[in-house]
Design an enzyme around this catalytic site. Structure first.
Site, mmCIF file in Angstrom:
data_model
loop_
_atom_site.group_PDB
_atom_site.id
_atom_site.type_symbol
_atom_site.label_atom_id
_atom_site.label_comp_id
_atom_site.label_asym_id
_atom_site.label_seq_id
_atom_site.Cartn_x
_atom_site.Cartn_y
_atom_site.Cartn_z
ATOM 1 C CG HIS A 192 32.561 1.614 -14.337
ATOM 2 N ND1 HIS A 192 32.189 0.839 -15.224
ATOM 3 C CD2 HIS A 192 32.171 2.931 -14.858
ATOM 4 C CE1 HIS A 192 31.896 1.532 -16.362
ATOM 5 N NE2 HIS A 192 31.850 2.656 -16.063
ATOM 6 C CD GLU A 423 47.155 10.997 -24.225
ATOM 7 O OE1 GLU A 423 46.476 10.548 -23.673
ATOM 8 O OE2 GLU A 423 46.693 11.664 -25.344
ATOM 9 N NE ARG A 457 44.410 4.460 -19.793
ATOM 10 C CZ ARG A 457 43.589 5.024 -19.622
ATOM 11 N NH1 ARG A 457 42.821 5.279 -18.322
ATOM 12 N NH2 ARG A 457 42.704 5.310 -20.657
ATOM 13 C CB CYS A 494 43.475 16.871 -17.955
ATOM 14 S SG CYS A 494 44.268 15.663 -19.285
#
Length: 563
Positions: A192, A423, A457, A494
């Protein structure tokens, strides 16, 4: 990976470019947590719970009030954090602890610890919300004690904010006139903190590690958000000149107008990533040429039951209508793992990130997918979209040609243009077999990097591995682009890599046709592309894929593009 070198340079993961030189300040300390407390007598427990609810309501109202003065991602984060303070399940857990005789402060700690364990076990985005949980716990405890609210310090002038990890509420409330850069010990490129820092366009470095504690409040530091470096004791003249150069670049970016192309006219389409109608509205006010990733699952994270086709269509129309004459790429539900959609996520998987997620969910529940495709087709029809406003649909987590063929068939039945996310490394390696079934592919660099490097990740300890500059990841992208050219299949990116101006040039040089990122990053990418020719992009790409690692790749490309 964090280190302190002889020349007092500390390194982390840069997530928002920009250079700033100012004194360091640290986030206000969190309250000391109680380990227990005196037993609350039975007759006093109801009043003790009321004391808790009063404190929690005050914190929630304070957060909601701040959200009214914010917009975009900051507004959403503040509202979401306020919602967590009001969450019935959390409050019920606190009440249960108080009824057992615990004082409110310890009841809050115990209840929050239970939820933290649940979120950490879920992994991914849910694990990332642990920061939010700790934040609301600390704010409520401070309110119960009548202490100063933890978080941002009161400052005068320009400062660089340091923290172990910034809560979303603190990040969203930043006054960038004073807090000119952010540096955190923890976090990651998709946290965030990083997301809001991009919206605020404030230089940001995350995942620095324990070396960050060598910097004390009042130290003068030079922060480079592109390189991910924090330099102590810089030569003041050199530091001031670096800041001035960075601000000149920022002015050039602010003046940039699309469409994006290199000096010699090589076009790269720049699109926006969105998750709802409000994000699409914000994107429509930028230089975005359309939407390259509409994350449909983000619309339904709080839905306990699957919305009807009509209900879904109304949600999709709010996004599509913001770009009535532009391309919009809709991703089918990417449920599971770190995005638990109640009506589409398997429970109790041993390893959710490698489990039943994305398109795999539909293998056992095809009607779930077909109803979503029906809703997308309905929205397209009702808005009268045609080839002048193409609506493409792509499936996440495609791993085989058979999956691609199956999904494409379902789309064809509804007149939808079919594509897939690349991905999973297997999909990149098998692009020659997958692409003949599709009209386009879009590379999700966040997950492609995670799976290629075998590194979560969301782990701050592994941020040095989950860096899209990793040559292994770039080589998979190169292979995908080569097969796209051979089969005449459009290839986009993306993931967060598309938001990095220098890496965007590398991607263009590898053969990527379109880049989709947070809408606030588009101008920076476009301005960088406009400053070089396509041959330079190719040279940068060659340097990156031939580097030994991510740090070397980034530095080699920086030397080529910004000598």
């Amino acid at each position: 990976m964090s280190k302190v070198s002889d020349d007092t340079v500390i390194t982390g993961t840069g997530v928002v470019p920009g250079v700033r030189y100012a004194e360091a300040v640290w986030i206000r300390p969190r309250p000391a947590l109680p380990t227990s407390g005196p037993v609350v007598e039975a007759g006093e427990r109801e009043a003790e719970y009321e004391r808790f609810t009063t404190a929690a309501d005050t914190v929630a109202e304070r957060l909601s009030s701040r959200s009214e003065a914010a917009d975009g991602a900051a507004k959403e984060v503040l509202n979401a954090t306020a919602g967590m303070v009001r969450d019935r399940g959390w409050r019920k857990a606190v009440n249960k602890n108080i009824k057992s005789g615990h004082p409110a402060e310890y009841a809050v700690v115990a209840a929050t610890t239970k939820f933290i364990s649940m979120f950490e076990a879920a992994g991914g985005v849910m694990a990332e919300r642990v920061t939010d949980l700790r934040d609301i716990r600390d704010r409520v405890i401070a309110e119960l004690r009548g202490e100063e609210e933890p978080g941002l310090p009161q400052v005068n002038g320009e400062v660089v904010l340091f923290a172990d990890d910034l809560s979303p509420a603190d990040t969203a409330a930043l006054d960038t006139n004073h807090f000119v850069a952010l540096v955190t010990e923890l976090g990651g490129p998709t946290s965030h903190t990083a997301i809001i820092a991009r919206q605020l366009n404030v230089p940001c470095i995350v995942a620095v590690g324990s070396a960050l504690n060598d910097i004390k409040a009042g130290d003068k530091v030079l922060v480079d958000g592109a390189l991910g470096t924090i330099t102590l004791n810089s030569d003041p003249e050199i530091a001031v000149a670096a800041v001035a150069e960075s601000k000149l670049l920022a002015e050039r970016i602010a003046q940039w107008r699309g469409p994006a192309e290199t000096k010699d006219g090589h076009r790269v389409q720049l699109l926006a990533n969105v998750q709802d109608g409000n994000a699409a509205r914000i994107a429509s006010d930028t230089q975005a040429e359309g939407i390259g990733l509409f994350r449909t699952e983000m619309c339904f994270l709080s839905a306990l039951e699957e919305p009807s086709v009509d209900e879904q269509a109304e949600v999709y129309k709010k996004v599509l209508e913001r770009f009535p004459n532009s391309k919009v790429v809709v991703r089918s539900l990417d449920a599971g793992s770190d995005k638990p959609v109640a009506f589409a996520t398997m429970a109790d998987e041993m390893n959710p990130a490698l489990g039943v997620r994305g398109l795999r969910v539909a293998r056992a529940n095809e009607p779930l997918l077909t109803r979503q495709l029906d809703a997308i087709a309905k929205a397209v029809k009702e808005l009268g979209r045609d080839e002048n406003a193409p609506t493409w649909v792509m499936a996440p987590m495609v791993a085989t040609a058979r999956e691609a063929k199956w999904f494409a068939g379902l789309c064809a039945e509804r007149g939808l243009v079919a594509g897939a996310m690349i991905e999973v490394p297997a999909a990149a390696l098998m692009a020659d077999k997958i692409m003949p079934h599709l009209d386009f592919v879009s590379i999700g660099t966040n997950d492609l990097t995670q799976y290629t490097m075998a590194a979560d990740r969301m782990s701050p300890q592994l941020a040095y591995l989950t860096d899209p500059w990793q040559p292994a990841v770039l080589r998979l992208i190169q292979h995908t682009c080569e097969e796209g050219k051979r089969t005449n299949t459009a290839v986009g990116v993306c993931g967060e890599a598309a938001a990095d101006p220098l890496l965007a040039c590398v991607l263009a040089g590898l053969g990527v046709n379109s880049l989709s990122s947070a809408s606030t990053a588009i101008a920076g990418v476009g301005a960088q592309l406009s400053a070089i020719d396509f041959d330079t992009c190719v040279k940068a790409a060659e340097a990156a894929i031939n580097a030994e690692g991510a740090t070397e790749a980034r530095q080699k490309v920086r030397d080529i593009l910004q000598p």
